[in-house]
Motif scaffolding. Structure first.
Motif, short mmCIF file in Angstrom:
data_model
loop_
_atom_site.label_atom_id
_atom_site.label_comp_id
_atom_site.label_asym_id
_atom_site.label_seq_id
_atom_site.Cartn_x
_atom_site.Cartn_y
_atom_site.Cartn_z
N GLY A 167 31.48 41.58 45.69
CA GLY A 167 31.59 43.00 46.02
C GLY A 167 30.49 43.46 46.96
O GLY A 167 30.73 44.28 47.86
N SER A 197 35.53 48.58 41.28
CA SER A 197 35.71 47.52 40.29
C SER A 197 35.13 48.03 38.98
O SER A 197 35.75 47.97 37.94
CB SER A 197 35.03 46.22 40.73
OG SER A 197 35.20 45.22 39.75
N HIS A 245 38.62 46.08 44.36
CA HIS A 245 38.48 44.70 43.90
C HIS A 245 39.34 44.50 42.66
O HIS A 245 39.92 43.43 42.45
CB HIS A 245 37.02 44.38 43.59
CG HIS A 245 36.09 44.69 44.72
ND1 HIS A 245 35.91 43.84 45.79
CD2 HIS A 245 35.29 45.76 44.96
CE1 HIS A 245 35.04 44.37 46.64
NE2 HIS A 245 34.65 45.54 46.15
N SER A 246 39.39 45.53 41.82
CA SER A 246 40.27 45.55 40.65
C SER A 246 40.12 46.90 39.96
O SER A 246 39.02 47.45 39.92
CB SER A 246 39.90 44.45 39.65
OG SER A 246 40.68 44.56 38.47
N ARG A 269 38.57 46.21 34.63
CA ARG A 269 39.19 45.21 33.75
C ARG A 269 38.97 45.55 32.29
O ARG A 269 39.85 45.35 31.46
CB ARG A 269 38.60 43.83 34.05
CG ARG A 269 38.79 43.37 35.48
CD ARG A 269 38.03 42.06 35.71
NE ARG A 269 37.90 41.77 37.12
CZ ARG A 269 36.92 42.24 37.89
NH1 ARG A 269 35.99 43.03 37.38
NH2 ARG A 269 36.87 41.92 39.17
N ASP A 312 40.61 37.96 40.78
CA ASP A 312 41.22 39.03 41.56
C ASP A 312 41.56 38.54 42.96
O ASP A 312 42.62 38.82 43.48
CB ASP A 312 40.27 40.22 41.64
CG ASP A 312 39.86 40.71 40.27
OD1 ASP A 312 40.68 40.59 39.34
OD2 ASP A 312 38.72 41.19 40.13
#
Length: 355
Positions: A14, A91, A110-111, A114, A271
């Motif tokens: 990142g 993220s 990035h996601s 989670r 990812d």
């Protein structure tokens, strides 16, 4: 321009994206929750960095994730008046800032977080007693905020097709795909390929380094494992004599490890996954778990192959199949595929997304 990043405490994928964004937008200011300058690159340290009130809380530089419930409020307190372009790097929580009414807010994802969504039960299972009791109540509210704050963003860009689908499922939004920049020019092939296989990464549960250890204990083939983490000591105890561990390598050591390996073993559902691209840029194939971002980078039966389940049996079968296929592998094909993820491709994609 303002760049919002969740936290700046170590240089990983990142943060490499942030470096490239600063290459594109050299006058941008950075906003983040927690900043540890000595852990950052010169490129990031050269910029103006503003932190949220999270950085002033006790132990924030080491235990910042424990302040997750306060981060939505912290983001909304950041003053972005005067910035007509806001680019959040999401993220951990970053996209929830309040941009000026006439500003463009693009979020590079990035996601989705989670620990709120896909991996929630994994995180809760390993949390302490108090955290485990509080998580259902706190995270329920955080999920609502996460979806609501996604609606504030004008444009979403995912780092892989896997994350594009995750965005659609969690936030109900469409996203473009721009793969992250990989410094492919730093890697290249050599002639002296060695018999050993290679695993590279942080030895944490979701990386599934245990699969590599168990599979290669059975296969008896040489395996070099590069990395450290909470599982490292246990993995060393379980590993047979054919498996060698190295905590870390400098760039030249990593370059040689990639280029000399018979193949890279990639066991995680990532990812995106920069490590497989670096291996292919070194002219070597990849044996990867067939889910996640690896599906965007690896071409089956050209630059590597997939195994279907995160089990030792599935990985053993893939390695045996790979051994039969290896004489057909062309290193130049892998290098050409890796070039699709060079930093210049990222630049082009981001500029197009902002147009």
């Amino acid at each position: 321009m303002a760049i919002i990043h969740y936290w700046l405490v170590t240089m990983r994928g990142g943060e490499r994206v942030i470096e490239r964004l600063l290459h594109l937008f050299p006058n941008a200011d950075i906003f983040t929750h927690v900043y540890v300058p000595e852990k950052m690159s010169d490129i990031i340290r050269a910029r103006k960095v503003t932190t949220s009130f999270i950085s002033r809380l006790p132990g924030a530089t080491k235990h910042y994730q424990k302040y997750l419930p306060l981060m939505p409020m912290a983001l909304e307190e950041l003053d972005l008046r005067g910035y007509d372009l806001v680019l959040s790097s999401e993220s951990g929580p970053a996209k929830g800032v309040i941009a000026a009414p006439d500003a463009l807010h693009l979020s590079y994802v990035h996601s989705p977080m989670r620990y709120l969504w896909d991996h929630y039960h994994d995180y809760r299972e390993t949390a302490g007693t108090v955290s485990r009791a509080l998580m259902p109540f706190l995270f329920h509210r955080l999920r609502s905020w996460d979806v609501t704050s996604a609606a504030r963003v004008d444009r979403l860009v995912a780092n892989s097709n896997f994350i594009k689908r995750r965005i659609a499922r969690t936030w109900g939004r469409e996203a473009e795909v721009v793969h992250p920049p990989v410094a492919t020019h730093l890697f290249g092939k050599i002639d002296a390929v060695e018999p050993h296989y290679l695993w590279v990464g942080q030895m944490t549960p979701y990386k599934r380094a245990d699969l590599a250890v168990e599979a290669f204990n059975r296969l008896g083939l040489p395996l070099l494992m590069v990395g450290d983490g909470e599982m490292a000591a246990e993995l060393r105890r379980r590993a047979g004599p054919n498996i060698r561990f190295v905590e870390r390598l400098d760039l030249s050591g990593l370059q040689h490890a990639y280029a000399s390996a018979r193949a890279l073993i990639f066991t995680a559902e990532e990812d995106f996954g920069i490590v497989p691209v670096e291996a292919m840029a070194s002219g070597r194939p990849v044996i990867a778990y067939g889910r996640g971002g690896a599906l965007d980078s690896i071409v089956p039966d050209q630059t590597g192959m997939f195994f279907d389940a995160q089990t030792p049996d599935s990985l053993v079968e893939a390695v045996e199949r790979f051994e039969r296929w290896l004489p057909h592998f062309d290193p130049d094909c892998a290098i050409a595929q890796a070039a699709r993820f060079a930093p210049e491709r990222f630049d082009d994609g981001m500029i197009a997304a902002l147009a």
